[in-house]
Design a protein around this motif. Structure first.
Motif, mmCIF file in Angstrom:
data_model
loop_
_atom_site.group_PDB
_atom_site.id
_atom_site.type_symbol
_atom_site.label_atom_id
_atom_site.label_comp_id
_atom_site.label_asym_id
_atom_site.label_seq_id
_atom_site.Cartn_x
_atom_site.Cartn_y
_atom_site.Cartn_z
ATOM 1 N N GLY A 111 87.627 55.812 89.301
ATOM 2 C CA GLY A 111 87.970 54.849 90.348
ATOM 3 C C GLY A 111 87.346 55.105 91.702
ATOM 4 N N ALA A 112 86.318 55.961 91.793
ATOM 5 C CA ALA A 112 85.728 56.287 93.092
ATOM 6 C C ALA A 112 84.977 55.093 93.670
ATOM 7 C CB ALA A 112 84.790 57.483 92.955
ATOM 8 N N HIS A 113 85.063 54.961 94.966
ATOM 9 C CA HIS A 113 84.321 53.886 95.652
ATOM 10 C C HIS A 113 84.236 54.199 97.137
ATOM 11 C CE1 HIS A 113 87.058 51.604 98.348
ATOM 12 N NE2 HIS A 113 87.930 52.364 97.723
ATOM 13 N N HIS A 114 83.265 53.605 97.817
ATOM 14 C CA HIS A 114 83.205 53.536 99.287
ATOM 15 C C HIS A 114 82.219 52.432 99.639
ATOM 16 C CE1 HIS A 114 79.360 55.695 99.220
ATOM 17 N NE2 HIS A 114 79.934 56.705 98.571
ATOM 18 N N THR A 115 81.766 52.373 100.868
ATOM 19 C CA THR A 115 80.933 51.251 101.292
ATOM 20 C C THR A 115 79.622 51.682 101.926
ATOM 21 O OG1 THR A 115 82.102 51.183 103.421
ATOM 22 C CG2 THR A 115 82.925 49.741 101.656
ATOM 23 N N GLU A 116 79.213 52.932 101.752
ATOM 24 C CA GLU A 116 78.003 53.438 102.406
ATOM 25 C C GLU A 116 76.886 53.640 101.388
ATOM 26 O OE1 GLU A 116 75.286 54.061 104.451
ATOM 27 O OE2 GLU A 116 76.978 54.217 105.845
ATOM 28 N N THR A 128 83.004 65.241 103.395
ATOM 29 C CA THR A 128 83.896 65.484 104.530
ATOM 30 C C THR A 128 85.136 64.608 104.495
ATOM 31 O OG1 THR A 128 82.925 63.819 106.026
ATOM 32 C CG2 THR A 128 81.868 65.996 105.956
ATOM 33 N N GLY A 129 85.091 63.531 103.727
ATOM 34 C CA GLY A 129 86.206 62.590 103.686
ATOM 35 C C GLY A 129 86.132 61.527 104.745
ATOM 36 N N GLN A 130 85.142 61.619 105.651
ATOM 37 C CA GLN A 130 85.045 60.669 106.749
ATOM 38 C C GLN A 130 83.662 60.025 106.794
ATOM 39 O OE1 GLN A 130 87.657 59.878 108.497
ATOM 40 N NE2 GLN A 130 88.942 61.469 107.596
ATOM 41 N N PRO A 131 83.600 58.715 107.081
ATOM 42 C CA PRO A 131 82.301 58.063 107.228
ATOM 43 C C PRO A 131 81.627 58.515 108.516
ATOM 44 C CG PRO A 131 84.040 56.567 107.871
ATOM 45 C CD PRO A 131 84.721 57.795 107.312
ATOM 46 N N ARG A 132 80.378 58.197 108.652
ATOM 47 C CA ARG A 132 79.647 58.564 109.857
ATOM 48 C C ARG A 132 80.314 57.944 111.076
ATOM 49 N NH1 ARG A 132 73.109 58.053 110.945
ATOM 50 N NH2 ARG A 132 73.106 59.266 112.889
ATOM 51 N N SER A 133 80.531 58.776 112.084
ATOM 52 C CA SER A 133 81.259 58.333 113.259
ATOM 53 C C SER A 133 80.331 57.681 114.266
ATOM 54 C CB SER A 133 81.957 59.531 113.914
ATOM 55 O OG SER A 133 82.568 59.165 115.128
#
Length: 456
Positions: A111-116, A128-133
């Motif tokens: 079920g992995a997903h993200h938008t980058e 890191t668990g965080q998108p580019r800031s």
């Protein structure tokens, strides 16, 4: 030869700070050890270690762990065939026969997903668990967090990367320890994982030579120079290293100890076992990862590394030197890459289980995103962020199971959906870290502190 230098990390605002002082052939290890000493003195916590295998480039879930032999879209079915594993109802690609025999140890998270969709930004997000800031904040690598908040008793560095996750493009610089996703980011250089750049050249390191110790006189000169550099640097920086003198004193004694070197000596392993892992960079990196975990290192990240196009020879061509970024010739690409991946991963799981290490080690197989179901005009699969697969084993997790599912063509998550933050939160929870309070107050975890449903 004595070589002192500075390495800097720059944010989007252009600010820089000193990262590492490098001392001759001791390289980064000699100066990572003081931080490990301090962490060890802070006291060991939960004894769970983490061994993360990072498959750079974007592995196609459709051609490995989430195959769709009956997909409506012919290109989603691909050219490979699923084979049964040692767990009823679980199948894998026929190019992964050894890993298929280790399925009883695996939790397969579909079920992995993200938008980058850009490699480096996606790598930062999943590690890191965080998108580019937008403000240039550099978030800490998973290993840096574990090393700081759950240090172990080993005097080796608390977090070590084996190999550099380069894409292989000769125009791109080699991955550096301060690269986004790999460093300790805003936590500070003291927690940045130590990076072993090339496992195949370990024997060339002076500090690993059998029976060879750094002469005390030379060690004393290096110690004196370090202190002098600290005094100079401290006059222009508010965070000089003078407070770490005691740790440096202990670290200098550690690098002369045969015991500190043994974890890096692959020659201690039986030749037959080294053959099982694979006599190539990936296989030997996996073996070194196991040795480091066995030696008490809290976090080890083994990176599938590309050497760059300039390193291609007739005997070791583009495919075997590259990553999983298969924009052209995807199927022949996988026919070369997966048979290299398979023995290293499978032997690692079996070897760690045989030694009782899986009980206290969480093994994670991660990539930055998946590949789409379509095939482009060059016979390649493109980046796909809406659905991909993560594997886990050990760490007290039950094996032989699948969590989550994708649609008929493997393009959308239909159950068990999770993002990078939920993934890392799960790891933190399993390691016994205080996610809701400590890590959120530290700015490491943002928004929800929940993990993956059904996993933790």
């Amino acid at each position: 030869m004595l070589n002192l230098g500075f390495q800097t990390e720059r944010t989007c605002s252009g600010l820089s700070r000193r990262e590492v002082i490098k001392v001759g052939s001791l390289g980064m290890l000699g100066l990572s050890l003081p931080h490990a000493v301090q962490a060890a003195e802070a006291g060991a916590g939960n004894d769970l270690s983490v061994l993360l295998l990072f498959l750079r480039g974007g592995v196609s879930h459709l051609d490995t762990w989430d195959m769709k032999p009956e997909a409506p879209l012919a290109t989603a079915r691909g050219e490979f065939k699923p084979i049964p594993t040692n767990v009823s109802g679980i199948q894998m690609c026929d190019l992964l026969p050894q890993t298929a025999r280790q399925a009883d140890k695996l939790t397969i998270l579909r079920g992995a997903h993200h938008t980058e969709g850009e490699h480096d930004n996606a790598m930062q997000w999943v590690l890191t668990g965080q998108p580019r800031s937008a403000d240039g904040t550099i978030f800490p690598n998973l290993g840096a967090v574990i090393g700081k908040y759950k240090p172990g008793p080993s005097l080796l560095p608390q977090a070590i990367h084996v190999g550099t996750p380069n894409l292989g493009n000769p125009m791109a610089p080699p991955a550096a320890p301060e690269q986004r996703g790999l460093s300790a980011g805003f936590m500070g250089a003291a927690h940045t994982p130590f990076m072993l750049r090339d496992v195949e050249k370990l024997k060339e390191e002076e500090w690993l030579q059998a029976g060879v110790d750094v002469p005390i006189a030379r060690l004393d000169r290096r110690r004196s120079l370090l202190k002098a550099m600290d005094r100079i640097q401290g006059s222009i920086e508010s965070y000089g290293l003078s407070a770490h003198d005691a740790a440096y004193e202990r670290a200098f004694s550690i690098v002369t100890s045969p015991g500190a070197k043994r974890a890096f000596n692959l020659d201690e392993e039986a030749p037959a076992l080294r053959d099982r892992y694979g006599r190539h960079e990936w296989g030997q990196s996996c073996l070194l990862g196991r040795r480091l975990i066995e030696a008490g290192v809290r976090y080890v990240q083994v990176n599938w590394s590309a050497r760059g196009w300039d390193a291609i020879t007739k005997k070791d061509d583009f495919f075997t030197r590259s990553t999983f970024d298969s924009h052209f010739g995807h199927f022949p690409w996988m026919r070369r890459q997966l048979p290299r991946l398979d023995p290293g991963l499978a032997t690692l799981l079996a070897d760690m289980d045989d030694r009782g290490l899986l009980k206290r080690t969480l093994v994670i197989v991660l990539t930055e995103f998946g590949r789409g179901a379509g095939v482009n005009g060059d016979g390649g699969r493109e980046h796909w962020t809406k659905a991909f697969t993560v594997l886990m084993a050990g760490g007290g997790l039950p094996g032989g199971r699948i969590l989550g599912a994708t649609d008929a063509n493997g393009q959308e998550v239909v159950s068990g959906r999770f993002g990078p933050q939920e993934l890392l939160n799960s790891v933190y929870h399993l390691c016994g870290l205080d996610v809701p309070v400590t890590l959120r107050l530290a700015g490491i975890v943002r928004d929800s502190s929940e993990g993956i449903p059904g996993l933790v």
